[in-house]
Design a protein around this motif. Sequence first.
Motif, PDB file in Angstrom:
ATOM      1  N   THR A 108       0.830  -1.209   0.000  1.00 28.80           N
ATOM      2  CA  THR A 108       0.000   0.000   0.000  1.00 28.80           C
ATOM      3  C   THR A 108       0.862   1.255   0.000  1.00 28.80           C
ATOM      4  O   THR A 108       0.525   2.252  -0.647  1.00 28.80           O
ATOM      5  N   ALA A 112       0.798   4.020  -3.016  1.00 26.17           N
ATOM      6  CA  ALA A 112       0.456   5.401  -2.687  1.00 26.17           C
ATOM      7  C   ALA A 112       1.508   6.365  -3.225  1.00 26.17           C
ATOM      8  O   ALA A 112       1.190   7.409  -3.809  1.00 26.17           O
ATOM      9  N   MET A 117       0.997  10.384  -3.954  1.00 25.61           N
ATOM     10  CA  MET A 117       0.667  10.831  -2.606  1.00 25.61           C
ATOM     11  C   MET A 117       1.926  11.321  -1.891  1.00 25.61           C
ATOM     12  O   MET A 117       3.011  10.768  -2.079  1.00 25.61           O
ATOM     13  N   ALA A 122       1.334   9.064   2.792  1.00 28.98           N
ATOM     14  CA  ALA A 122       1.470   7.668   2.366  1.00 28.98           C
ATOM     15  C   ALA A 122       1.795   6.753   3.545  1.00 28.98           C
ATOM     16  O   ALA A 122       1.292   5.628   3.624  1.00 28.98           O
ATOM     17  N   TRP A 176      -6.825   8.888   0.802  1.00 30.41           N
ATOM     18  CA  TRP A 176      -6.568   8.822  -0.632  1.00 30.41           C
ATOM     19  C   TRP A 176      -7.332   9.919  -1.372  1.00 30.41           C
ATOM     20  O   TRP A 176      -6.773  10.620  -2.228  1.00 30.41           O
TER      21      TRP A 176
END
Length: 259
Positions: A108, A112, A117, A122, A176
């Motif tokens: 993840t 991100a 991000m 993140a 997000w």
Amino acid sequence: MQDHPPGPALATLDALRPAQTYSRLSARKLWHEGSPGQRWLIFGAWGLSLLLCIATGLATVRYGWSGLPLEFGGVQIHVTVYPPLLICMWWTLSLGWWWGAVPAYLATLLLALDGGMAPGWALVFACANPLGFAVLVLGYRAIGISRGLRSLGSLLFYVQLSFVASVFGSAGALIWSYSQGLQSQALLAIWQGWWLGSFLQSVLLVGPLMYLSWPLVEAWLWRHPELQRAAPPGSRRLGLGLLASIVVAVLAYGLLTIW
């Protein structure tokens, strides 16, 4: 992960094993006390799973698998396809939280950063799925029910716990959406796709996988208690309290989101 061919005891393993125990494989004990074959098999499979999680996690962003619109009964719903969830959830349920949380966090985090991000966001965003997995672990530690899903009670418990974990983990959709500057309609699609996709994948894919694999995994763990991490005293009562707090937090989060 199996040293000897499974015998007839597998059929009655759930009845023989104490229901209140929650087996967790210790990576440290496996490294120091496990056989070379056990280390190669488990750590090798885990390493391949980590690479697969990273690859499929990046694919989720690059190929737009988030918030996919689907028509169901004349109503449009949104579902996110996230393959790392399947892999990491199986490791979490089978061997313990750390085995699934680490690849879930790294996959993840990288997707991100790949999606643009900010690093600070993140790092927080990557906690979403590990927190959802924590709900699963606390639930099974507190209630002490079989993870084999071979009875109606264990199946219903798994479905309910998966729903709570999916909604709790979907908090990452807010981060997000904020980092991407999405509007409210897009936020709804991302949030609904996250928790609904996670719930459907947990029930329809991870559930059957646990049904098929858990008897063999549990039999192997039962034969190797020296490689397991002992539960701390009072962990069941603590797990019940934490699980209740998490359920209240999820309900409050849901009401706040609707508002």
